[in-house]
Design a protein around this motif. Structure first.
Motif, PDB file in Angstrom:
ATOM      1  N   SER A 156      10.094   9.075   4.252  1.00 11.82           N
ATOM      2  CA  SER A 156       8.861   8.554   4.847  1.00 11.82           C
ATOM      3  C   SER A 156       8.141   7.624   3.865  1.00 11.82           C
ATOM      4  O   SER A 156       8.547   7.500   2.718  1.00 11.82           O
ATOM      5  CB  SER A 156       7.966   9.727   5.238  1.00 11.82           C
ATOM      6  N   GLU A 157       7.083   6.993   4.352  1.00 13.93           N
ATOM      7  CA  GLU A 157       6.270   6.107   3.504  1.00 13.93           C
ATOM      8  C   GLU A 157       5.137   6.925   2.887  1.00 13.93           C
ATOM      9  O   GLU A 157       4.502   7.721   3.582  1.00 13.93           O
ATOM     10  CB  GLU A 157       5.641   4.998   4.372  1.00 13.93           C
ATOM     11  N   VAL A 158       4.892   6.730   1.599  1.00 12.13           N
ATOM     12  CA  VAL A 158       3.773   7.421   0.948  1.00 12.13           C
ATOM     13  C   VAL A 158       2.975   6.434   0.094  1.00 12.13           C
ATOM     14  O   VAL A 158       3.445   5.335  -0.224  1.00 12.13           O
ATOM     15  CB  VAL A 158       4.244   8.592   0.042  1.00 12.13           C
ATOM     16  N   ALA A 159       1.773   6.887  -0.302  1.00  9.79           N
ATOM     17  CA  ALA A 159       0.910   6.036  -1.122  1.00  9.79           C
ATOM     18  C   ALA A 159       1.146   6.267  -2.616  1.00  9.79           C
ATOM     19  O   ALA A 159       0.863   5.395  -3.444  1.00  9.79           O
ATOM     20  CB  ALA A 159      -0.557   6.306  -0.783  1.00  9.79           C
ATOM     21  N   LYS A 169       1.721  11.872  -1.872  1.00 12.47           N
ATOM     22  CA  LYS A 169       0.373  11.589  -1.371  1.00 12.47           C
ATOM     23  C   LYS A 169       0.460  10.535  -0.279  1.00 12.47           C
ATOM     24  O   LYS A 169       0.967   9.436  -0.512  1.00 12.47           O
ATOM     25  CB  LYS A 169      -0.520  11.117  -2.521  1.00 12.47           C
ATOM     26  N   LYS A 170      -0.059  10.861   0.905  1.00 10.97           N
ATOM     27  CA  LYS A 170       0.012   9.959   2.052  1.00 10.97           C
ATOM     28  C   LYS A 170      -1.166   8.997   2.054  1.00 10.97           C
ATOM     29  O   LYS A 170      -2.160   9.227   1.377  1.00 10.97           O
ATOM     30  CB  LYS A 170      -0.011  10.773   3.363  1.00 10.97           C
ATOM     31  N   GLU A 171      -1.031   7.980   2.900  1.00  9.23           N
ATOM     32  CA  GLU A 171      -2.074   6.967   3.005  1.00  9.23           C
ATOM     33  C   GLU A 171      -3.381   7.542   3.573  1.00  9.23           C
ATOM     34  O   GLU A 171      -4.468   7.084   3.240  1.00  9.23           O
ATOM     35  CB  GLU A 171      -1.586   5.831   3.913  1.00  9.23           C
ATOM     36  N   PRO A 218       3.195   2.247  -5.220  1.00  6.08           N
ATOM     37  CA  PRO A 218       4.002   1.153  -4.659  1.00  6.08           C
ATOM     38  C   PRO A 218       4.023  -0.050  -5.620  1.00  6.08           C
ATOM     39  O   PRO A 218       3.021  -0.325  -6.281  1.00  6.08           O
ATOM     40  CB  PRO A 218       3.258   0.791  -3.371  1.00  6.08           C
ATOM     41  N   GLN A 231      -1.495  15.398   1.564  1.00  8.33           N
ATOM     42  CA  GLN A 231      -0.353  15.426   0.654  1.00  8.33           C
ATOM     43  C   GLN A 231       0.636  16.506   1.041  1.00  8.33           C
ATOM     44  O   GLN A 231       0.303  17.463   1.729  1.00  8.33           O
ATOM     45  CB  GLN A 231      -0.812  15.595  -0.796  1.00  8.33           C
ATOM     46  N   LYS A 270       0.815  -1.223   0.000  1.00  4.76           N
ATOM     47  CA  LYS A 270       0.000   0.000   0.000  1.00  4.76           C
ATOM     48  C   LYS A 270       0.842   1.262   0.000  1.00  4.76           C
ATOM     49  O   LYS A 270       0.399   2.317  -0.410  1.00  4.76           O
ATOM     50  CB  LYS A 270      -0.872   0.030   1.249  1.00  4.76           C
ATOM     51  N   THR A 271       2.066   1.152   0.536  1.00  3.27           N
ATOM     52  CA  THR A 271       2.919   2.349   0.583  1.00  3.27           C
ATOM     53  C   THR A 271       4.323   2.016   0.077  1.00  3.27           C
ATOM     54  O   THR A 271       4.694   0.846  -0.038  1.00  3.27           O
ATOM     55  CB  THR A 271       3.044   2.913   2.025  1.00  3.27           C
ATOM     56  N   LYS A 312       8.503   3.578   0.329  1.00  2.00           N
ATOM     57  CA  LYS A 312       9.407   4.479   1.058  1.00  2.00           C
ATOM     58  C   LYS A 312       9.961   5.520   0.076  1.00  2.00           C
ATOM     59  O   LYS A 312      10.381   5.157  -1.025  1.00  2.00           O
ATOM     60  CB  LYS A 312      10.540   3.635   1.634  1.00  2.00           C
TER      61      LYS A 312
END
Ligand code: ATP
Length: 134
Positions: free
Chosen positions: A18-21, A53-55, A36, A59, A2-3, A5
């Motif tokens: 960080s982790e993003v979508a 864009k974050k989970e 991803p 954003q 789903k994400t 790095k």
């Protein structure tokens, strides 16, 4: 998956990790959206905005002044000469830089100065636009 790095690194140090979508970036041949699990790719970047864009649906915008994006299924790396998160942009500095570049472009002494001024102009416009959330 789903994400993914994301690392954004400049000669001054790391700017984002960080982790993003999803990542949207402006390559020299057009905008790309990377999710991803994307197949490995390397592309040169234009001066432009990188949208992270974050989970959770939020954003973050980053002003990037060229460099490269390297995509792997579980990691995206952006190496850029300079990169600033929207919150770290000094908009008055960017406006002063824009005014200087515009003055130089009006003088238009030789090709090298013209190209340098044009790139400075693009960096300044990009920083102002990211600061304004566009
Ligand atoms: P300036 O004429 O204001 O120096 P520039 O486009 O020539 O602008 P760069 O060479 O791209 O600046 O960047 C030099 C360093 O200054 C980099 O670390 C960059 O992140 C930082 N920087 C440049 N402009 C800004 C700004 N408006 N806000 C925050 N940091 C900036």
């Amino acid at each position: 998956m789903k994400t993914v790095k994301v690392n954004i690194v400049t000669p001054d140090g790391p700017v984002y990790d960080s982790e993003v979508a999803m990542v949207i970036a402006k390559t020299v041949s057009g905008e790309i959206g990377v999710l991803p699990g994307h197949i490995p790719t390397v592309a040169p970047l234009a001066i432009g905005t990188v949208t992270l864009k974050k989970e959770d649906g939020s954003q973050e915008l980053v002003a990037v002044s060229g460099g490269f994006i390297e995509v792997r299924p579980d990691q995206i790396s952006i190496l850029a000469p300079s990169a600033e998160l929207a919150a770290n942009i000094d908009v008055n500095r960017a406006k002063e830089s824009l005014a200087r570049a515009e003055q130089r472009l009006q003088k238009k002494q030789d090709d090298i100065d013209f190209k340098r001024a044009e790139l400075a102009l693009q960096r300044a416009i990009n920083r102002i636009s990211v600061h304004e959330g566009n």
